[in-house]
Design a protein around this motif. Structure first.
Motif, mmCIF file in Angstrom:
data_model
loop_
_atom_site.group_PDB
_atom_site.id
_atom_site.type_symbol
_atom_site.label_atom_id
_atom_site.label_comp_id
_atom_site.label_asym_id
_atom_site.label_seq_id
_atom_site.Cartn_x
_atom_site.Cartn_y
_atom_site.Cartn_z
ATOM 1 N N THR A 1 -74.768 -39.675 60.840
ATOM 2 C CA THR A 1 -73.603 -39.682 59.950
ATOM 3 C C THR A 1 -73.826 -40.596 58.761
ATOM 4 O O THR A 1 -73.538 -40.231 57.615
ATOM 5 N N THR B 1 -64.517 -35.544 63.166
ATOM 6 C CA THR B 1 -65.261 -36.611 62.489
ATOM 7 C C THR B 1 -65.387 -37.842 63.376
ATOM 8 O O THR B 1 -66.438 -38.495 63.404
ATOM 9 N N ALA C 1 -69.506 -37.950 57.782
ATOM 10 C CA ALA C 1 -68.820 -37.156 58.801
ATOM 11 C C ALA C 1 -68.016 -36.024 58.172
ATOM 12 O O ALA C 1 -68.012 -34.891 58.667
#
Length: 409
Positions: free
Chosen positions: A277, A266, A384
């Motif tokens: 994202t 992430t 994410a």
């Protein structure tokens, strides 16, 4: 003209708003299973015996049920007729009540009319116009807030009221506190304790009797009951905030310790593809509530809605942990002059994640800007997390044909 209750508006909100939120949220999903509530314009009558806590909602709701537990209700028009319950907590537009028996009654709404019934203990009301008829019996204390209040019901405890106009036309066993522009105390009224009041106009009939002392309060005196509720609600929200922050710190530490791979992926995505994202996160945050509402509107979709809702509950701490880890590593990069590698140890991951979260908490104290940054951090992290979880489930399906081709080769 400045109304007396306007001075205490924030304390009234502390009392009424949490109650309204508490009622309106569950009532959307917990309609009465004994009635088909498809046409909100029709009157919905809820009757029968209830042994457990009940949550009820309709545009035009009539409560005639018998419950040995608590009842929570919300309606545009709310009629309480022949109902019996331990506690009744409700909000509505226009509220009327007759022939009921409730142990404790807490209501918020517009115009309220009580023709007859029994409140065995305390009653708390907040509305525009409140009329308590002479056939209503109040065994305990009464706390009232509104624009116009007319009291003909005898009160077995104390009375505290805030309004523009208060008409007291019945006996009160205990002390009385009245804050209003105009106060009228009718003929033959007996107050068993002290009368404390603040008003520009006090019209007290010569036959009315106060057993205790009559005290005119100064302009800066406040109703003690609302001071008490205000302090309690502030303390409640302060403790709740500390619990939430403590839980978030603990959850972030656990996630950083147990899921290094997820946080690493992430963090790389947030660094390399920030706009993508944010876009995925914004779509998830905006579309999620609409999807849940759509699924909850059908019987078939309810199980799926529970799954989707559970996913959002599980993903929320992951989202904050991802954003905290990203912020922590950004600070680490600045401190170490461009270091981009992830921490090698669990202690390092946990430490930098907590540092990022503490930074968020401190910045979150800034009015408006802090809330906005928390929202961006949640959206950023959610985007994410959703992408990485999606990749985790999609990747095996895309690799299987390749492995099969290698075996065939």
């Amino acid at each position: 003209m400045k109304l007396p209750f306007q001075i205490f508006h924030w304390k009234l909100l502390l009392l009424v708003v949490p109650m309204f939120c508490m009622l309106s949220t569950p009532s959307v999903f917990a309609q009465d299973d004994k009635d088909d509530i498809d046409d909100k314009s029709e009157q919905v009558i809820v009757a029968g015996d209830y042994e457990d806590m009940a949550f009820l909602a309709a545009d035009n709701l009539v409560l005639s049920l018998t419950s040995s537990d608590d009842v929570f209700a919300a309606g545009g028009d709310l009629i309480i007729s022949g109902a019996s319950a331990e506690h009744l907590i409700a909000v509505g537009g226009e509220i009327s009540a007759n022939s009921f028996t409730i142990h404790d009654l807490i209501l918020a709404g517009g115009e309220m009319t009580f023709t007859s019934g029994t409140v065995q203990d305390d009653i708390v009301l907040a509305g525009s116009e409140i009329k308590l008829g002479r056939s209503l019996i109040i065994g305990g204390s009464a706390v009232l807030a509104g624009n116009e209040i007319e009291i003909e019901a005898p009160i077995g405890g104390t009375l505290k009221a805030v309004a523009e106009e208060v008409d007291l036309l019945s006996n009160v066993v205990g002390d009385v506190e009245l804050f209003a522009e105009t106060i009228r105390i009718g003929a033959g009224v007996t107050i068993g304790g002290d009368l404390r009041y603040r008003a520009e106009n006090l019209d007290m009939d010569s036959t009315a009797e106060v057993t205790g002392t009559i005290i005119k309060l100064a302009s800066d005196d406040r109703p003690e009951i609302f001071e008490s509720y205000g302090r309690k609600m502030i303390a409640f929200f302060a403790i709740a905030s500390l619990v939430i922050i403590g839980g978030l710190l603990l959850a972030t530490a656990v996630i950083a310790a147990l899921f290094p791979g997820l946080l690493g992926r992430t963090e790389r995505m947030m660094q390399m593809k920030p706009w993508q994202t944010l876009g995925v996160g914004a779509l998830a945050v905006i579309a999620g509530p609409f999807l849940l509402a759509l699924l909850m509107s059908t019987v078939i979709g309810i199980p799926l809605a529970l799954v989707v809702g559970s996913f959002y509950l599980a993903a929320a701490p992951l989202a904050f942990a991802a954003s905290s880890y990203y912020l922590g590593l950004t600070g680490r990069s600045l401190a170490r002059r461009g270091a981009t590698d992830n921490p090698d140890t669990m202690l390092g991951r946990v430490g930098w994640s907590l540092l990022g979260l503490i930074t968020l908490i401190i910045v979150g104290l800034i009015p408006f800007l802090g809330a906005l940054l928390w929202l961006v951090a949640f959206i950023f992290g959610m985007g994410a997390v959703i992408v990485q979880i999606g990749n985790h489930f999609v990747r095996p399906a895309t690799l299987t044909p390749t492995l099969a081709q290698r075996n065939m080769g």
